[in-house]
Write a protein that holds these residues in place. Structure first.
Motif, PDB file in Angstrom:
ATOM      1  N   ARG A 183     -26.850   2.440  58.058  1.00  0.00           N
ATOM      2  CA  ARG A 183     -27.727   3.825  57.452  1.00  0.00           C
ATOM      3  C   ARG A 183     -25.897   3.282  56.443  1.00  0.00           C
ATOM      4  O   ARG A 183     -26.730   3.375  54.737  1.00  0.00           O
ATOM      5  CB  ARG A 183     -27.829   4.674  57.436  1.00  0.00           C
ATOM      6  CG  ARG A 183     -27.896   6.440  56.768  1.00  0.00           C
ATOM      7  CD  ARG A 183     -27.148   6.919  57.305  1.00  0.00           C
ATOM      8  NE  ARG A 183     -26.027   8.157  56.808  1.00  0.00           N
ATOM      9  CZ  ARG A 183     -25.452   8.329  56.005  1.00  0.00           C
ATOM     10  NH1 ARG A 183     -26.308   8.113  54.609  1.00  0.00           N
ATOM     11  NH2 ARG A 183     -24.069   8.172  55.919  1.00  0.00           N
ATOM     12  N   ARG A 184     -25.380   3.478  56.277  1.00  0.00           N
ATOM     13  CA  ARG A 184     -24.544   2.999  55.549  1.00  0.00           C
ATOM     14  C   ARG A 184     -23.524   1.401  54.991  1.00  0.00           C
ATOM     15  O   ARG A 184     -23.652   1.476  53.225  1.00  0.00           O
ATOM     16  CB  ARG A 184     -22.149   3.800  55.643  1.00  0.00           C
ATOM     17  CG  ARG A 184     -22.519   4.910  56.364  1.00  0.00           C
ATOM     18  CD  ARG A 184     -20.623   4.801  56.541  1.00  0.00           C
ATOM     19  NE  ARG A 184     -20.678   6.288  57.178  1.00  0.00           N
ATOM     20  CZ  ARG A 184     -19.276   6.934  57.711  1.00  0.00           C
ATOM     21  NH1 ARG A 184     -18.464   6.044  57.214  1.00  0.00           N
ATOM     22  NH2 ARG A 184     -19.393   7.968  58.220  1.00  0.00           N
ATOM     23  N   ARG A 231     -26.675  -0.236  47.870  1.00  0.00           N
ATOM     24  CA  ARG A 231     -27.463   0.558  46.631  1.00  0.00           C
ATOM     25  C   ARG A 231     -26.907   0.668  45.528  1.00  0.00           C
ATOM     26  O   ARG A 231     -26.367   0.415  44.835  1.00  0.00           O
ATOM     27  CB  ARG A 231     -28.182   1.764  47.054  1.00  0.00           C
ATOM     28  CG  ARG A 231     -29.761   1.385  48.013  1.00  0.00           C
ATOM     29  CD  ARG A 231     -30.488   3.232  48.301  1.00  0.00           C
ATOM     30  NE  ARG A 231     -30.030   3.919  49.352  1.00  0.00           N
ATOM     31  CZ  ARG A 231     -30.134   3.931  50.202  1.00  0.00           C
ATOM     32  NH1 ARG A 231     -30.851   2.133  51.062  1.00  0.00           N
ATOM     33  NH2 ARG A 231     -29.695   4.791  50.788  1.00  0.00           N
ATOM     34  N   ASN A 232     -25.200   1.207  46.624  1.00  0.00           N
ATOM     35  CA  ASN A 232     -24.270   1.817  44.947  1.00  0.00           C
ATOM     36  C   ASN A 232     -24.276   0.365  44.691  1.00  0.00           C
ATOM     37  O   ASN A 232     -23.139   0.333  43.283  1.00  0.00           O
ATOM     38  CB  ASN A 232     -23.301   2.542  45.847  1.00  0.00           C
ATOM     39  CG  ASN A 232     -23.351   3.741  46.662  1.00  0.00           C
ATOM     40  OD1 ASN A 232     -24.756   4.371  45.876  1.00  0.00           O
ATOM     41  ND2 ASN A 232     -22.488   4.060  47.532  1.00  0.00           N
ATOM     42  N   LEU A 244     -26.114   1.783  52.070  1.00  0.00           N
ATOM     43  CA  LEU A 244     -26.149   3.051  51.198  1.00  0.00           C
ATOM     44  C   LEU A 244     -25.075   1.920  50.216  1.00  0.00           C
ATOM     45  O   LEU A 244     -25.010   2.433  49.263  1.00  0.00           O
ATOM     46  CB  LEU A 244     -25.353   4.290  51.468  1.00  0.00           C
ATOM     47  CG  LEU A 244     -25.144   5.099  50.629  1.00  0.00           C
ATOM     48  CD1 LEU A 244     -25.845   5.516  49.415  1.00  0.00           C
ATOM     49  CD2 LEU A 244     -24.442   6.352  51.307  1.00  0.00           C
TER      50      LEU A 244
END
Length: 410
Positions: free
Chosen positions: A390-391, A397-398, A394
């Motif tokens: 998940r991280r 995407r960031n 993320l």
């Protein structure tokens, strides 16, 4: 008794051992070195490299004939980095490197490994030698196709601990695969020990990963460590493939880089080859490294044909400099002679809170290796693997928002 010195003729014909029809490589191998010395010492050290790595005779002995003009290395560009450091090119005849990877490595860093002043930082190969290196069989694109991940950093971890049984390791492997880990490689210390015999371990872990991946609809490639006795290396590689492993892992430090090259070029081996940096750290450890990090973990695995190069990153217990990490990734991602590139797998103490920093440095083409933190964090192993995934998504995407990259994430 008087000292006896025989008359030695260094005529070309007298030295030929290949026959008149032998193919001769053309061009030059340009080796880039960092010399840690004073300005008064540069010339002597460069001259020593020219002769020590080729004829291994003093300039006064070989004279000005064929060996001096065609075989001995020549000093190229020299520039000063700081008061005690110089960048130096040595140009070697490509013909002296013919014979494969082992000959090339000996040519550019043979006896100089004993010289604390000398560090190999790069190589430029002529086209005649580039074609001799077939490169990775899969490379970045092939690995992504196998994973079904067209873009974005890939999650990876190490199967451990040494001392666990084959059944125990298979249970751990299954949980990691169910948690979404994409590249599962064995810890470098796990090999052919009696704790978890190779054949039983690989068969059990391959089955556990396959079943867990099917159950959770995840794709996980399991890379067993096949490092061990040289005479049975190919047998272990083929057994791993037949058992359903997604790739194989090898330690070129103890096994030799040409073992990697042999596996990468083996026609019957149709799974990727990963290499691990264990045992090579001593060659690039400060204060007097013989190889730069980029050469040890980037260029050499790349030349040998590794699909994945496993290495330490920054900020962990090994603490490589960030600029060295970036240089290594750049070399791995730069094709040689039109061949595929190699994917870095970086860890060595990576934790959840540094994922963003790693993605920012390495970008899209990297396998993030988190190992100990998956066992240490709160939650079950499956939950921690899912949090890692998940991280990572993320962070990807960031990074895209920050850089304005709107490409689709796989």
């Amino acid at each position: 008794m008087e000292n006896y010195r025989p008359e030695i003729s260094f005529a070309r014909d007298a030295l030929s051992v290949c026959g008149p029809d032998a193919a001769v490589e053309h061009g030059q191998v340009i080796a880039h070195y960092k010399l840690r010395c004073t300005s008064e010492q540069v010339g002597a050290i460069a001259s020593a490299l020219c002769f020590e790595h080729t004829v291994e005779l003093s300039p006064s002995l070989i004279g000005a004939g064929y060996l001096a003009t065609e075989i001995a290395g020549r000093t190229g560009d020299v520039s000063q980095i700081d008061a005690t450091t110089f960048a130096c090119e040595i140009r070697y005849p490509a013909a002296a490197a013919s014979g494969g990877l082992t000959t090339l490595l000996t040519l550019v860093m043979g006896n100089a490994g004993f010289f604390p002043e000398v560090e190999l930082t790069g190589l430029d190969l002529p086209e005649s030698l580039q074609k001799a290196f077939l490169g990775p069989k899969f490379g970045i694109e092939g690995l992504r196709q196998n994973l079904g991940r067209l873009e974005g950093p890939i999650t990876g971890t190490a199967l451990k601990p040494l001392g666990a049984s084959a059944t125990e390791l298979a249970a751990i492997a299954g949980q990691m695969a169910e948690g979404g880990i994409e590249i599962l490689k064995e810890d470098d210390g796990i090999s052919t020990q009696a704790y978890a015999p190779f054949a039983e371990r690989v068969a059990r872990c391959s089955a556990a990963v396959r079943e867990a991946a099917d159950r959770s609809n995840n794709t996980c490639l399991y890379f067993p460590n096949i490092t061990g006795p040289q005479e049975t290396l190919i047998d272990r590689a083929m057994f791993a493939q037949d058992a359903g492993a997604g790739g194989v892992e090898l330690l070129p430090g103890p096994m030799g880089l040409d073992s990697v090259r042999m596996l990468a070029e083996l026609p019957d081996l149709k799974i990727p080859v990963a290499v691990h940096s264990a045992w090579t750290g001593g060659m690039c450890r400060p204060p007097n490294p013989a190889l730069s990090y980029a050469v040890a973990f980037g260029l050499l695995p790349r030349l040998a044909g590794a699909d994945i190069s496993i290495m330490p990153g920054f900020g962990g217990r090994f603490g490589l400099p960030k600029n060295a990490c970036r240089e290594t990734a750049d070399i791995l991602g730069s094709p040689i002679g039109g061949t595929s590139s190699t994917l870095p797998m970086v860890g060595g103490g990576l934790t959840f809170d540094r994922i963003d920093e790693y993605v920012s440095l390495y970008g899209n083409d990297v396998i993030l290796l988190i190992s100990g933190a998956l066992f240490e964090a709160d939650g079950t192993l499956i939950e921690n693997c899912r949090e890692f995934v998940r991280r990572t998504r993320l962070a990807t995407r960031n990074l895209k928002y920050a850089t304005g990259d709107s490409r689709r994430e796989g």
